[in-house]
Design a protein around this motif. Structure first.
Motif, PDB file in Angstrom:
ATOM      1  N   ASP A   1       0.797  -1.163   0.125  1.00 45.56           N
ATOM      2  CA  ASP A   1       0.215  -0.506  -0.165  1.00 45.56           C
ATOM      3  C   ASP A   1       1.057   1.359   0.069  1.00 45.56           C
ATOM      4  OD1 ASP A   1      -2.945   1.568   0.067  1.00 45.56           O
ATOM      5  OD2 ASP A   1      -1.318   2.302   1.783  1.00 45.56           O
TER       6      ASP A   1
ATOM      7  N   SER B   1     -11.293   5.736   0.309  1.00 43.18           N
ATOM      8  CA  SER B   1     -10.562   5.799   1.859  1.00 43.18           C
ATOM      9  C   SER B   1     -10.610   6.678   2.649  1.00 43.18           C
ATOM     10  CB  SER B   1      -8.574   5.886   1.820  1.00 43.18           C
ATOM     11  OG  SER B   1      -8.363   5.435   3.259  1.00 43.18           O
TER      12      SER B   1
ATOM     13  N   GLN C   1      -0.067   2.381  15.130  1.00 42.24           N
ATOM     14  CA  GLN C   1       1.584   3.065  15.147  1.00 42.24           C
ATOM     15  C   GLN C   1       2.950   2.817  16.016  1.00 42.24           C
ATOM     16  OE1 GLN C   1       0.070   7.699  13.711  1.00 42.24           O
ATOM     17  NE2 GLN C   1       0.444   6.661  11.597  1.00 42.24           N
TER      18      GLN C   1
ATOM     19  N   THR D   1       6.488  -1.094   8.311  1.00 45.12           N
ATOM     20  CA  THR D   1       7.927  -1.770   8.842  1.00 45.12           C
ATOM     21  C   THR D   1       8.499  -1.729   8.104  1.00 45.12           C
ATOM     22  OG1 THR D   1       8.950  -2.884  10.542  1.00 45.12           O
ATOM     23  CG2 THR D   1       7.471  -3.974   8.536  1.00 45.12           C
TER      24      THR D   1
ATOM     25  N   HIS E   1      10.882  -7.341  12.024  1.00 43.20           N
ATOM     26  CA  HIS E   1       9.542  -6.592  12.365  1.00 43.20           C
ATOM     27  C   HIS E   1       8.598  -7.361  11.446  1.00 43.20           C
ATOM     28  CE1 HIS E   1      10.348  -3.368  14.864  1.00 43.20           C
ATOM     29  NE2 HIS E   1      10.593  -4.415  15.647  1.00 43.20           N
TER      30      HIS E   1
HETATM   31  N1  LIG Z   1      -5.293   6.009   3.669  1.00 46.27           N
HETATM   32  C1  LIG Z   1      -4.836   7.087   4.907  1.00 46.27           C
HETATM   33  O1  LIG Z   1      -5.780   7.169   5.225  1.00 46.27           O
HETATM   34  C2  LIG Z   1      -4.232   5.464   5.621  1.00 46.27           C
HETATM   35  C3  LIG Z   1      -3.751   5.991   6.499  1.00 46.27           C
HETATM   36  C4  LIG Z   1      -2.579   5.846   7.804  1.00 46.27           C
HETATM   37  C5  LIG Z   1      -2.017   4.993   7.695  1.00 46.27           C
HETATM   38  N2  LIG Z   1      -2.363   3.893   6.025  1.00 46.27           N
HETATM   39  C6  LIG Z   1      -1.636   3.044   5.635  1.00 46.27           C
HETATM   40  O2  LIG Z   1      -1.714   1.984   6.109  1.00 46.27           O
HETATM   41  C7  LIG Z   1      -0.354   1.674   6.740  1.00 46.27           C
HETATM   42  C8  LIG Z   1      -0.046   1.344   8.189  1.00 46.27           C
HETATM   43  O3  LIG Z   1      -0.407   2.268   9.302  1.00 46.27           O
HETATM   44  P1  LIG Z   1       0.932   3.791  10.115  1.00 46.27           P
HETATM   45  O4  LIG Z   1       2.053   3.590   8.993  1.00 46.27           O
HETATM   46  O5  LIG Z   1      -0.265   4.422  10.634  1.00 46.27           O
HETATM   47  O6  LIG Z   1       0.934   2.559  11.410  1.00 46.27           O
HETATM   48  P2  LIG Z   1       1.118   1.202  12.167  1.00 46.27           P
HETATM   49  O7  LIG Z   1       1.315   0.006  10.776  1.00 46.27           O
HETATM   50  O8  LIG Z   1       0.084   0.795  12.866  1.00 46.27           O
HETATM   51  O9  LIG Z   1       2.112   0.967  12.574  1.00 46.27           O
HETATM   52  C9  LIG Z   1       4.281   1.378  12.077  1.00 46.27           C
HETATM   53  C10 LIG Z   1       5.222   1.788  13.486  1.00 46.27           C
HETATM   54  O10 LIG Z   1       4.723   0.143  13.985  1.00 46.27           O
HETATM   55  C11 LIG Z   1       6.035  -0.254  14.458  1.00 46.27           C
HETATM   56  N3  LIG Z   1       5.887  -1.207  13.907  1.00 46.27           N
HETATM   57  C12 LIG Z   1       5.642  -2.140  12.560  1.00 46.27           C
HETATM   58  N4  LIG Z   1       4.927  -4.047  13.179  1.00 46.27           N
HETATM   59  C13 LIG Z   1       6.085  -3.670  14.229  1.00 46.27           C
HETATM   60  C14 LIG Z   1       6.391  -4.652  15.332  1.00 46.27           C
HETATM   61  N5  LIG Z   1       6.045  -5.894  14.602  1.00 46.27           N
HETATM   62  N6  LIG Z   1       6.711  -4.759  15.929  1.00 46.27           N
HETATM   63  C15 LIG Z   1       7.401  -3.319  16.384  1.00 46.27           C
HETATM   64  N7  LIG Z   1       7.376  -2.805  16.203  1.00 46.27           N
HETATM   65  C16 LIG Z   1       6.388  -2.519  14.919  1.00 46.27           C
HETATM   66  C17 LIG Z   1       7.139   0.225  12.852  1.00 46.27           C
HETATM   67  O11 LIG Z   1       8.272   0.569  13.168  1.00 46.27           O
HETATM   68  P3  LIG Z   1       9.147  -0.067  12.319  1.00 46.27           P
HETATM   69  O12 LIG Z   1       9.429  -0.207  11.187  1.00 46.27           O
HETATM   70  O13 LIG Z   1      10.477   0.078  14.011  1.00 46.27           O
HETATM   71  O14 LIG Z   1       8.972  -1.891  12.461  1.00 46.27           O
HETATM   72  C18 LIG Z   1       5.965   1.988  12.838  1.00 46.27           C
HETATM   73  O15 LIG Z   1       6.753   2.999  13.729  1.00 46.27           O
HETATM   74  C19 LIG Z   1       0.488   2.729   6.328  1.00 46.27           C
HETATM   75  O16 LIG Z   1       2.065   2.856   6.489  1.00 46.27           O
HETATM   76  C20 LIG Z   1       0.204   3.760   5.315  1.00 46.27           C
HETATM   77  O17 LIG Z   1       0.357   2.572   3.952  1.00 46.27           O
HETATM   78  C21 LIG Z   1      -3.091   5.130   5.432  1.00 46.27           C
END
Ligand SMILES: NC(=O)c1ccc[n+]([C@@H]2O[C@H](COP(=O)([O-])OP(=O)(O)OC[C@H]3O[C@@H](n4cnc5c(N)ncnc54)[C@H](OP(=O)(O)O)[C@@H]3O)[C@@H](O)[C@H]2O)c1
Length: 281
Positions: A46, A139, A195, A240, A245
């Motif tokens: 994504d 979205s 996050q 990640t 991770h």
């Molecule tokens: N459509 C929208 O409006 C929208 C909004 C927000 C996000 N998104 C999409 O959704 C994705 C995911 O959401 P997000 O990035 O906001 O948050 P998330 O996936 O909930 O969290 C990401 C964070 O978690 C950590 N992490 C991931 N796996 C881990 C593990 N196994 N152990 C420890 N820490 C871990 C990562 O750090 P490390 O790198 O250190 O693992 C990073 O800091 C985004 O990247 C994006 O593609 C879409």
């Protein structure tokens, strides 16, 4: 697979890429993390034109180079102000160039904007007919937004809605998840592990989650991710930049909850009992 194509409904975990590609010094680790995901069997990636103003799409393009394109499912998103009949095809072409591919599997309107939905849907359908997108979706659409979408010509062609969903943001359980189930339109959960540590949230140190995670010999983050996909009907896209991770997130697919464990979680992270405004980040 569906007609030889990957179907998002058969996936439970994909890869998010927000904030990836922003810093050159992190690029190699980020590419390795995404490749660890692909090598570990994940197919959904994504991204969005918004992420680093194209830097994330460029990074994804580098990470997937050398892999068989047809075995991957790429999602990107268009800014609401690019979702018009003239701007959307141009934004899409830029996205395709950055990704180094000639189509995206799913192209999402990133959030509701000012361009009339009918115009955006028509532009999406045109892009579909050119083969540059396989499917389109939305979205950050709540129930009323989805209902409005269903009213415009071809609105029912919407292939997915991507929204915030995690243990700390359960509002969609009240009405949006049931709506999607009824309409048979898939939901994609973003920020499924709230996050991680990046927002200084409290999950890592929550006593109940720690106890459950320890009993299952998994991390609290794996537990959060497994909880988000527990129904088997919602795909989550954790981000990640760390290959280790990534492996842990893939392992989270196997974590199961007993009804007693889910009930215990519900006592502390209570499900919604009335309509809540859609959570967004
Ligand atoms: N459509 C929208 O409006 C929208 C909004 C927000 C996000 N998104 C999409 O959704 C994705 C995911 O959401 P997000 O990035 O906001 O948050 P998330 O996936 O909930 O969290 C990401 C964070 O978690 C950590 N992490 C991931 N796996 C881990 C593990 N196994 N152990 C420890 N820490 C871990 C990562 O750090 P490390 O790198 O250190 O693992 C990073 O800091 C985004 O990247 C994006 O593609 C879409």
């Amino acid at each position: 697979m569906n007609n030889g194509r990957i179907s998002i409904t058969q996936e439970t975990i994909g890869m998010g890429t927000w904030h990836m590609g922003d810093e050159a010094v992190k690029e190699q680790a980020e590419i390795e993390a995404l490749r660890a995901g692909i090598d570990g069997g994940l197919v959904v990636i994504d991204t969005a034109e918004m992420y680093g103003e194209g830097a994330s799409e460029t990074l994804v393009g580098k990470a997937i180079a050398g892999y068989d394109r047809k075995n991957l499912y790429l999602i990107s998103k268009v800014y609401p102000w690019h979702a018009s009949k003239t701007a959307l095809p141009q934004a899409l072409d830029r996205t395709l160039a950055r990704l180094g591919t000639d189509y995206v599997d799913l192209y999402l309107l990133h959030w509701p904007g000012d361009v009339p939905l009918a115009e955006t849907v028509a532009a999406m359908e045109t892009a579909k007919s050119t083969g540059k997108i396989r499917n389109w979706g939305v979205s950050n659409f709540d129930v009323a937004d989805m209902q409005a979408l269903m009213e415009v010509p071809n609105g029912e062609q919407c292939a997915a809605n991507q929204v915030l969903y995690n243990l700390g943001a359960r509002g969609i359980e009240y009405d949006l998840i049931p709506w999607h189930k009824e309409a048979k339109i898939p939901l994609i959960a973003y920020s499924p592990i709230a996050q991680g540590d990046s927002r200084g949230n409290h999950f890592r140190n929550d006593p109940l989650l720690k106890e459950l995670a320890e009993a299952k010999e998994v991390s609290v983050f794996q537990l959060l991710l497994a909880w988000t996909i527990r129904s088997g009907q919602i795909i989550a896209i954790p981000q990640t930049s760390d290959a280790q991770h990534m492996s842990e997130n893939i392992e989270a697919k196997e974590i199961q909850f007993s009804p007693e464990e889910l009930a215990k979680i519900d006592t502390q992270f209570t499900p919604p009992t009335k309509k809540q405004p859609l959570d967004v980040i």
